[in-house]
Design a protein around this motif. Structure first.
Motif, PDB file in Angstrom:
ATOM      1  N   GLY B  40       0.788  -1.222   0.000  1.00  0.00           N
ATOM      2  CA  GLY B  40       0.000   0.000   0.000  1.00  0.00           C
ATOM      3  C   GLY B  40       0.821   1.272   0.000  1.00  0.00           C
ATOM      4  N   THR B  44       2.557   0.549  -7.121  1.00  0.00           N
ATOM      5  CA  THR B  44       1.812   0.241  -8.347  1.00  0.00           C
ATOM      6  C   THR B  44       1.158   1.503  -8.908  1.00  0.00           C
ATOM      7  OG1 THR B  44       1.404  -2.017  -7.600  1.00  0.00           O
ATOM      8  CG2 THR B  44      -0.044  -1.159  -9.292  1.00  0.00           C
ATOM      9  N   THR B  45       0.668   2.345  -8.022  1.00  0.00           N
ATOM     10  CA  THR B  45       0.068   3.593  -8.470  1.00  0.00           C
ATOM     11  C   THR B  45       1.102   4.439  -9.211  1.00  0.00           C
ATOM     12  OG1 THR B  45      -1.348   3.505  -6.533  1.00  0.00           O
ATOM     13  CG2 THR B  45      -1.272   5.586  -7.720  1.00  0.00           C
ATOM     14  N   TYR B  54      -3.165   5.863 -15.285  1.00  0.00           N
ATOM     15  CA  TYR B  54      -3.748   7.008 -14.592  1.00  0.00           C
ATOM     16  C   TYR B  54      -3.089   8.285 -15.106  1.00  0.00           C
ATOM     17  CZ  TYR B  54      -5.147   3.617 -10.964  1.00  0.00           C
ATOM     18  OH  TYR B  54      -5.677   2.563 -10.291  1.00  0.00           O
ATOM     19  N   GLN B  91       1.093  -6.494 -11.787  1.00  0.00           N
ATOM     20  CA  GLN B  91       1.183  -7.229 -10.524  1.00  0.00           C
ATOM     21  C   GLN B  91       0.174  -8.375 -10.489  1.00  0.00           C
ATOM     22  OE1 GLN B  91       0.802  -4.681  -7.160  1.00  0.00           O
ATOM     23  NE2 GLN B  91       0.797  -6.334  -5.681  1.00  0.00           N
ATOM     24  N   GLU B 183       6.344  -6.478  -9.489  1.00  0.00           N
ATOM     25  CA  GLU B 183       6.447  -7.713  -8.705  1.00  0.00           C
ATOM     26  C   GLU B 183       6.548  -8.966  -9.565  1.00  0.00           C
ATOM     27  OE1 GLU B 183       4.195  -8.040  -5.202  1.00  0.00           O
ATOM     28  OE2 GLU B 183       4.111  -5.887  -4.857  1.00  0.00           O
ATOM     29  N   HIS B 216       9.041  -7.364  -3.722  1.00  0.00           N
ATOM     30  CA  HIS B 216       9.055  -7.550  -2.276  1.00  0.00           C
ATOM     31  C   HIS B 216      10.168  -8.497  -1.858  1.00  0.00           C
ATOM     32  CE1 HIS B 216       5.708  -5.208  -0.933  1.00  0.00           C
ATOM     33  NE2 HIS B 216       4.912  -5.714  -1.852  1.00  0.00           N
TER      34      HIS B 216
HETATM   35  N1  LIG Z   1      -7.854   3.210  -8.277  1.00  0.00           N
HETATM   36  C1  LIG Z   1      -7.714   3.514  -6.971  1.00  0.00           C
HETATM   37  N2  LIG Z   1      -8.668   4.215  -6.324  1.00  0.00           N
HETATM   38  C2  LIG Z   1      -8.537   4.536  -5.017  1.00  0.00           C
HETATM   39  N3  LIG Z   1      -7.487   4.192  -4.270  1.00  0.00           N
HETATM   40  C3  LIG Z   1      -6.482   3.503  -4.831  1.00  0.00           C
HETATM   41  C4  LIG Z   1      -6.550   3.123  -6.213  1.00  0.00           C
HETATM   42  N4  LIG Z   1      -5.429   2.435  -6.525  1.00  0.00           N
HETATM   43  C5  LIG Z   1      -4.699   2.387  -5.391  1.00  0.00           C
HETATM   44  N5  LIG Z   1      -5.322   3.027  -4.380  1.00  0.00           N
HETATM   45  C6  LIG Z   1      -4.804   3.186  -3.016  1.00  0.00           C
HETATM   46  O1  LIG Z   1      -3.522   3.778  -3.108  1.00  0.00           O
HETATM   47  C7  LIG Z   1      -2.651   3.197  -2.156  1.00  0.00           C
HETATM   48  C8  LIG Z   1      -1.433   2.656  -2.831  1.00  0.00           C
HETATM   49  O2  LIG Z   1      -1.755   1.494  -3.526  1.00  0.00           O
HETATM   50  P1  LIG Z   1      -0.752   0.713  -4.484  1.00  0.00           P
HETATM   51  O3  LIG Z   1      -1.497  -0.368  -5.161  1.00  0.00           O
HETATM   52  O4  LIG Z   1      -0.049   1.672  -5.333  1.00  0.00           O
HETATM   53  O5  LIG Z   1       0.251   0.077  -3.424  1.00  0.00           O
HETATM   54  P2  LIG Z   1       1.500  -0.861  -3.673  1.00  0.00           P
HETATM   55  O6  LIG Z   1       2.679  -0.145  -3.136  1.00  0.00           O
HETATM   56  O7  LIG Z   1       1.565  -1.310  -5.076  1.00  0.00           O
HETATM   57  O8  LIG Z   1       1.165  -2.066  -2.722  1.00  0.00           O
HETATM   58  P3  LIG Z   1       1.431  -3.644  -2.929  1.00  0.00           P
HETATM   59  O9  LIG Z   1       2.825  -3.896  -2.470  1.00  0.00           O
HETATM   60  O10 LIG Z   1       0.447  -4.295  -2.030  1.00  0.00           O
HETATM   61  O11 LIG Z   1       1.224  -3.957  -4.361  1.00  0.00           O
HETATM   62  C9  LIG Z   1      -3.445   2.158  -1.404  1.00  0.00           C
HETATM   63  O12 LIG Z   1      -3.885   2.719  -0.194  1.00  0.00           O
HETATM   64  C10 LIG Z   1      -4.599   1.861  -2.310  1.00  0.00           C
HETATM   65  O13 LIG Z   1      -5.730   1.499  -1.569  1.00  0.00           O
END
Ligand SMILES: Nc1ncnc2c1ncn2[C@@H]1O[C@H](COP(=O)(O)OP(=O)(O)OP(=O)(O)O)[C@@H](O)[C@H]1O
Ligand SMILES: [Mg+2]
Lengths: 407, 262
Positions: B40, B44-45, B54, B91, B183, B216
């Motif tokens: 989180g 990925t975002t 996005y 992922q 990942e 990870h």
């Molecule tokens: N489309 C979306 N709409 C609303 N919130 C989002 C969206 N995509 C991601 N988030 C939120 O943004 C935050 C970051 O999420 P992200 O998927 O980027 O984490 P991550 O670092 O890839 O985690 P992981 O290691 O579990 O893959 C999280 O709190 C998630 O709930």
């Protein structure tokens, strides 16, 4: 044994359910109650048998799935699959079908030839919609609109300006494709249910426009005296003309199969399939989604336009009632029954769905019932359609050899 | 070494949630860069913003394709970004399940080939040559990731680890100068992870591609990365060489001091 018990239970349940309707009858004249126990017995027997057969069929289906894998986990090809993959059998079948198609009009009456022409028109429609729905995975419940647009294009161009069939045929197709793009634009971002609703609306709008724009489309009374397909100005009797239209339609089907088949195994066809499989992965791999979707709609609509031109030339008369939701539903059923993406499946399904009702007129009242029943059974037992899409095998032997030479 | 990807102050809001908070990152030619952080964290975002899935709320994403002029790609469509030369994996695997393994890779060639509808129907000399080239290139990529034997199999019949490698091959088919892997080792057993490790290094060395990966598995990250960026709660908390990251107290805290030493 399990299924036996269950079937008994189902039978008892139906006996109970139908008890008030089929067993008890109040005879108002004599003022007494009649008990028709025999009816109950019949209900019990019939539902027991139905339920038993149903369960056996389901069980067989489950077993087949388990047995279909040999020890390597490879799927054993069923006879149907072999039929379409083994080139020797395949060519023989095609040759037989072609010969039958050539002999057909000289054996059967012109009434039957006419019906066959209609069936072939639906083959082309099915193949066209198969591009949009089967390959690209874009639902279209208003496909008949493009069919209507093609038909009216020729009807108007011919009756108003006297343009001949051959000249109007490509125009009809292109006008269809143009409207395909027009429909495509507003629904680029839609998916699933929303897509269904909008395309459904588009189909209805087209019909309403045909019906109410009296000035241009002559409203509900339709357009008459449309010219039949001509052959270098040759005079033809009605019967000759029917045969001529038939052969025209056979060529049209061959042409459609040829083009669709080539597209399917090409860069464009693969992009359509990728779009169907996963939109996000598709754009992330560099495919322009808007362009791919629009081309799928346009190309599907193109065939509907062509088929429409031939339809109005065959009938010499068209009115809006030929372009209702019913037609869209039939074409969609053809695609679903035949097997999404499968060319041969679609052809068989189109012939079956159009010819059968014509020859089983006695059961015309039950047509929709049978139709619905078949669809439900299909979804349960063969959700992939009559003939599942055979993926093209690429010949990699040359590439593999090169590798061995290197090592 | 020239910089290929330059991200400055990238920010992404989802309603009230700031998933990525002014993060900066650079990938240079020939590098393997890792982006790590707890679940989180917004990794990925970050990828989704860079690849156009996005449109970022703020910041700049600049690409400097080798031999071409610099482009700001914020808000461009994903397919345009892929065509400029950055390709990714997902992922949560996103293959084309009902297409064969070979066809999956062939899709990657789409943006580098030109056959149009008319060309496809006529199937002339040019089209056939292009098609042959597509098949050959795709097959070579399958060999590279070790999936050549499975070319005719449907993608959804592959085991998990193979699906991940297929995603990499598919991304490589778009001829990228930068590969973004989200990942790639998730769900793989230690043996497979070890092979993947070697594969990624091989891709970098032979394929003339740079790599940005989210991962990870600390062992893999520490083994192969040239530099590492660490994110937590959307913010960048550290960057540096694997050695520096291993000893960074902030990172140790974020990971509760465990995994970094694994
Ligand atoms: N489309 C979306 N709409 C609303 N919130 C989002 C969206 N995509 C991601 N988030 C939120 O943004 C935050 C970051 O999420 P992200 O998927 O980027 O984490 P991550 O670092 O890839 O985690 P992981 O290691 O579990 O893959 C999280 O709190 C998630 O709930
Ligand atoms: Mg993630």
């Amino acid at each position: 044994m399990q299924s036996f018990k269950k079937s008994v239970f189902v039978a008892l349940w139906f006996m109970f359910l139908t008890f008030p309707l089929l067993v008890v009858r109040v005879n108002t004249l004599k003022g007494e109650v009649e008990w028709r126990w025999m009816n109950m017995l019949w209900v019990g027997i019939v539902f027991f048998i139905l339920s038993y057969v149903w369960r056996a069929a389901l069980e067989r289906k489950g077993q087949k799935k388990a047995n279909n894998l040999d020890e390597d986990g490879e799927e054993i090809l069923g006879f149907r699959q072999r039929l379409f993959q083994d080139p020797v059998i395949y060519r023989k079948v095609i040759a037989a079908v072609l010969i039958a198609a050539v002999i057909f009009p000289f054996v059967f009456s012109s009434y039957q030839i006419n019906i066959m022409v209609l069936a072939l028109i639906f083959v082309v429609l099915g193949l066209g919609l198969n591009i949009t729905v089967g390959l690209a995975g874009l639902l279209d419940l208003g496909y008949v609109a493009f069919f209507g647009i093609g038909a009216y294009s020729y009807a108007l161009l011919n009756t108003l300006y006297g343009w001949n069939f051959w000249f109007c045929l490509p125009i009809g197709g292109l006008v269809g494709a143009l409207f395909g793009v027009l429909l495509g634009f507003p629904i680029l971002r839609l998916r699933g249910d929303y897509l269904a609703i909008v395309t459904l609306g588009f189909g209805s709008i087209a019909k309403i426009v045909f019906e109410n724009w009296d000035g241009l489309f002559k409203g509900a009374s339709g357009i008459a005296n449309i010219e039949r397909p001509g052959f270098f100005g040759l005079e033809m009797s009605l019967e000759q003309s029917t045969i001529y239209t038939y052969f025209l339609m056979v060529l049209m089907v061959i042409f459609t199969v040829f083009v669709v088949n080539r597209l399917k195994d090409s860069r464009i066809g693969r992009a359509w399939m990728a779009l169907r499989e996963d939109e996000i992965a598709c754009v992330a791999m560099g495919i322009d989604m808007a362009r791919t979707k629009l081309s799928a709609y346009a190309f599907g609509a193109f065939w509907a336009g062509l088929a429409g031109v031939i339809f109005s030339a065959r009938n010499t008369y068209i009115n809006p009632n030929s372009f209702t939701f019913m037609e869209s539903a039939i074409v969609l059923s053809i695609v679903v029954l035949g097997g999404m993406g499968s060319i041969i499946g679609v052809i068989i399904a189109a012939l079956a769905l159009i010819l059968m009702p014509e020859y089983l007129r006695a059961f015309a009242d039950y047509r929709m019932l049978a139709f619905g029943g078949i669809m439900v059974l299909m979804m349960i037992f063969r959700p992939q359609g009559l003939i599942s899409d055979v993926r093209r095998k690429y010949d990699l032997s040359a590439l593999q050899k090169k590798k061995e030479a290197k090592t | 070494m020239s910089v290929l990807l330059e991200v400055k102050g990238l920010t992404m809001d989802f309603g009230g949630l700031r998933a990525v908070d002014s993060v900066g990152l650079e990938v240079r030619q020939g590098e393997i860069v890792a982006l790590i952080g707890p679940n989180g964290a917004g990794k990925t975002t970050f990828f989704n913003c860079v690849t156009g899935i996005y449109t970022p709320t703020g910041g700049d994403v600049l690409v400097h394709p080798p031999g071409k002029k610099t482009r700001r790609i914020n808000g461009l469509k994903p397919n345009v970004i892929t065509t400029t030369g950055m390709a990714r994996t997902f992922q949560n695997i996103r293959l084309f399940p009902n297409m064969t393994v070979l066809e999956n890779v062939m899709i990657g060639r789409h943006c580098r080939t030109t056959t149009n509808i008319i060309g496809a129907v006529l199937r002339g000399k040019r089209t056939r040559a292009q098609e042959r080239e597509t098949i050959e290139k795709s097959y070579r990529l399958l060999e590279k990731v070790g999936l050549a034997e499975l070319a005719g199999e449907f993608a959804n019949n592959l085991p998990y680890g193979a699906q991940r490698r297929l995603e990499i091959a598919r991304a490589m088919a778009t001829d990228p100068f930068l590969l973004l892997l989200d990942e790639p080792a998730a769900g793989m057993n230690p043996q497979e992870t070890h092979e993947l490790d070697a594969l990624i290094v091989r891709i970098r060395n032979e394929g003339n591609m740079s790599i940005l990966l989210i991962e990870h598995d600390m062992k893999l990250v520490m083994n192969i990365s040239d530099r590492i960026y660490v994110m937590e709660y959307g913010k960048e908390i550290a960057k540096g060489t694997p050695q520096e990251i291993r000893n960074n107290p902030k990172v140790i805290e974020a990971y509760l001091g465990e995994e970094v030493h694994a």
